[in-house]
Design a protein around this motif. Structure first.
Motif, PDB file in Angstrom:
ATOM      1  N   LYS A   8       2.962  11.427  -1.165  1.00 42.79           N
ATOM      2  CA  LYS A   8       2.615  10.216  -1.923  1.00 42.79           C
ATOM      3  C   LYS A   8       2.650  10.437  -3.431  1.00 42.79           C
ATOM      4  O   LYS A   8       1.769   9.999  -4.175  1.00 42.79           O
ATOM      5  N   ARG A  36       4.590   7.193  -6.569  1.00 42.42           N
ATOM      6  CA  ARG A  36       3.997   6.264  -7.536  1.00 42.42           C
ATOM      7  C   ARG A  36       3.836   6.894  -8.913  1.00 42.42           C
ATOM      8  O   ARG A  36       3.812   6.195  -9.923  1.00 42.42           O
ATOM      9  N   TYR A  37       3.708   8.234  -8.958  1.00 45.40           N
ATOM     10  CA  TYR A  37       3.478   8.895 -10.247  1.00 45.40           C
ATOM     11  C   TYR A  37       4.721   8.910 -11.127  1.00 45.40           C
ATOM     12  O   TYR A  37       4.624   9.178 -12.328  1.00 45.40           O
ATOM     13  N   ARG A  73       6.154   6.406 -12.000  1.00 44.79           N
ATOM     14  CA  ARG A  73       5.993   5.274 -12.896  1.00 44.79           C
ATOM     15  C   ARG A  73       5.243   5.662 -14.159  1.00 44.79           C
ATOM     16  O   ARG A  73       5.196   4.895 -15.123  1.00 44.79           O
ATOM     17  N   LEU A 130      13.486   5.009  -8.609  1.00 36.97           N
ATOM     18  CA  LEU A 130      12.224   4.274  -8.619  1.00 36.97           C
ATOM     19  C   LEU A 130      12.153   3.292  -9.781  1.00 36.97           C
ATOM     20  O   LEU A 130      11.550   2.217  -9.655  1.00 36.97           O
ATOM     21  N   ALA A 174      11.798  -0.862  -9.433  1.00 31.75           N
ATOM     22  CA  ALA A 174      10.923  -1.747 -10.207  1.00 31.75           C
ATOM     23  C   ALA A 174      11.718  -2.901 -10.815  1.00 31.75           C
ATOM     24  O   ALA A 174      11.254  -4.043 -10.856  1.00 31.75           O
ATOM     25  N   THR A 179       8.543  -3.094  -3.394  1.00 31.29           N
ATOM     26  CA  THR A 179       8.938  -1.731  -3.027  1.00 31.29           C
ATOM     27  C   THR A 179       7.719  -0.881  -2.689  1.00 31.29           C
ATOM     28  O   THR A 179       6.702  -0.915  -3.390  1.00 31.29           O
ATOM     29  N   GLU A 180       7.818  -0.127  -1.625  1.00 33.63           N
ATOM     30  CA  GLU A 180       6.828   0.899  -1.292  1.00 33.63           C
ATOM     31  C   GLU A 180       7.390   2.221  -1.816  1.00 33.63           C
ATOM     32  O   GLU A 180       8.274   2.813  -1.212  1.00 33.63           O
ATOM     33  N   TYR A 181       6.878   2.659  -2.956  1.00 35.23           N
ATOM     34  CA  TYR A 181       7.513   3.738  -3.717  1.00 35.23           C
ATOM     35  C   TYR A 181       7.595   5.048  -2.941  1.00 35.23           C
ATOM     36  O   TYR A 181       8.617   5.750  -3.001  1.00 35.23           O
ATOM     37  N   ASP A 182       6.547   5.411  -2.246  1.00 35.43           N
ATOM     38  CA  ASP A 182       6.563   6.684  -1.522  1.00 35.43           C
ATOM     39  C   ASP A 182       7.578   6.640  -0.379  1.00 35.43           C
ATOM     40  O   ASP A 182       8.311   7.612  -0.150  1.00 35.43           O
TER      41      ASP A 182
END
Length: 494
Positions: A108, A111-112, A114, A261, A265, A276-279
């Motif tokens: 996971k 998200r980082y 971003r 990623l 976005a 979007t589900e980033y992971d």
């Protein structure tokens, strides 16, 4: 009465997805071939990556409308890797990067990404764009490109001068310029013509012109799909012990992940469907790259040009991107000989146009007016990539972004109250870090040496070790020279 037949109710979506898949296929085809040729690998490998992006990554969860394939943004790095380590090791690098991406997604960490400075990412893309433009100018001139990014840029005037007296070079340049002109003017074409994507129209017209006029221009070399796919041998995996290869794996991983990623976005802003589900998207990208590595193909990222075309064509589900992979597979299997008619300078024109769009000239002008620090980070990152290399340039940009943020966070104020007699009161407030240390010490050392000082630090939110040590040393020196020891008041939180 309204029918509740699920096939009938889902038909409009299926029809839209089918139409969108054809549009994306027509956009992707010339780009896949162009990126492969510019990367110094067989053209078919670009198609293989596009096929995997559709059939493997396209089936997975993450971003439902985002389309993956070989990207112009990775061209420079892939070219350098192939030149330095060879094509067999490229598969190992792409496979390792894909495995790391899957791991980061499972942990996971998607998200980082971003949190990466937008200026660094834009600077990275701008640097790639500049190197891409300089590098593709040479095949446009039927000339051999220098190895380094700086060499490509510095050698352009000489290459242009040499081309003036060479009929073959001028013909090649004319084909490239004509391709770019079609791309720029295609938006003004009649609506019926615009149903054909600009890149395909530009390459198609250049191919027809070269064939009909028998122009002396280089064309794409064709090896066939099975001949181009070469899984990396076991001996190539030993190269993972090399520091250079490991550094390239890290560069591939970070750049491909960030580009995918950030693209996700951007695509989310183009439609109102599921976000979007980033992971999960990072796992999907990693799985696709792992498969590409096993096939010895190019690395993949999500590509904003194809993704935007998918959304604008009316796609509703992931079926459109999966079908685009099917069309690429059918073309590569049934019509590979068509590639041999495509002029290399036409592909150079496609990539020069793509590279120019990566350079955010207008955004840089706005940043310079409103956020000069961010503009400086963007420019330094881009210039570093051109003059040094991709990996080092991104690291320089990240380091500068961190320093800029630390500098901006180091707001410290020193207020001195001197009533002319008695102790001098000095109040420090804000965040005292080593970046502001010279300013703090200059102010304190300017205080009279023969007067007692009361130093109040209760207004500080943060006091780092360097500042604490420096203030203690200053207090000791001032106490030795003055009449009374410096009295320091420190907040418990500092």
């Amino acid at each position: 009465m309204t029918s509740k037949n699920p096939l009938i109710s889902r038909f409009p979506s299926a029809r839209r997805d089918f139409a969108a898949s054809l549009v994306v296929f027509l956009v992707a085809l010339p780009l896949c071939v162009g990126v492969a040729v510019a990367s110094g690998v067989p053209a078919e490998l670009g198609l293989v990556t596009g096929i995997v992006g559709g059939l493997v990554t396209g089936l997975m969860r993450g971003s439902s409308l985002q389309v993956s394939g070989p990207a112009a943004g990775m061209t420079v790095l892939v070219f350098e890797a192939v030149k330095e380590f060879g094509l067999p090791v490229l598969g190992v690098i792409v496979l390792a990067a894909g495995v790391i991406q899957v791991g980061m997604g499972l942990l996971k960490l998607g998200r980082y990404f971003r949190a990466i400075s937008v200026s660094v990412v834009e600077g990275m893309l701008a640097g790639i764009g500049l190197v891409l433009i300089a590098g593709q100018a040479y095949p446009a001139l039927a000339a051999k490109a220098p190895d380094s990014g700086l060499g490509k840029t510095a050698g352009l005037p000489g290459a242009l001068w040499d081309a003036l007296g060479d009929g073959t070079a001028l013909t090649s340049l004319a084909v490239c310029a004509g391709t770019i002109a079609v791309l720029l003017l295609w938006k003004h074409a009649p609506a019926k013509l615009r149903t054909l994507p600009g890149p395909l129209a530009a390459v198609g017209l250049a191919t027809l012109a070269a064939f009909a006029l028998d122009l002396p221009v280089a064309t794409v070399e064709v090896r066939g799909l099975l001949g181009a796919v070469q899984p990396p041998p076991l001996s190539a995996f030993g190269e993972l012990a090399s520091v250079g290869v490991l550094g390239t794996v890290v560069a591939f991983t970070l750049i491909a992940s960030a580009e995918s990623l950030f693209s996700a976005a951007a695509v989310d802003r183009l439609h109102s469907g599921p976000r979007t589900e980033y992971d999960k998207e990072l796992v999907a990208q990693g799985t696709g790259n792992a498969v590409c590595g096993l096939l010895g193909a190019l690395p993949m990222t999500a590509v904003i040009v194809r993704s935007a075309a998918n959304v604008q064509a009316g796609a509703r589900t992931k079926a459109s991107r999966v079908l685009h992979g099917v069309w690429l597979l059918l073309f590569a299997a049934l019509l590979p000989a068509v590639l041999a008619y495509i002029p290399v300078p036409a592909l150079a024109g496609i990539l020069i146009h793509s590279g120019a769009k990566l350079v955010p000239v207008r955004a840089l002008a706005v940043l310079w007016r409103e956020h000069r620090g961010e503009a400086l980070v963007l420019a330094v990152t881009a210039v570093s990539i051109v003059t040094v290399s991709m990996f080092e340039g991104v690291l320089i940009g990240l380091a500068l972004a961190v320093v800029k943020t630390a500098w901006e966070a180091s707001h410290v104020k020193l207020e001195v109250i001197d009533k002319g007699a008695g102790p001098i009161d000095a109040h420090l407030s804000g965040n005292a870090t080593f970046l502001k240390l010279p300013k703090i010490l200059d102010s304190l050392e300017s205080l009279p040496q023969d007067r007692p000082v009361r130093l109040d630090l209760t207004g500080l939110h943060h006091l780092d070790h360097a500042c604490r040590t420096a203030l203690e040393n200053w207090a000791a020196r001032h106490s030795a020279a003055g009449t009374e020891p410096v009295k320091v008041t420190v907040a418990q939180a500092v």
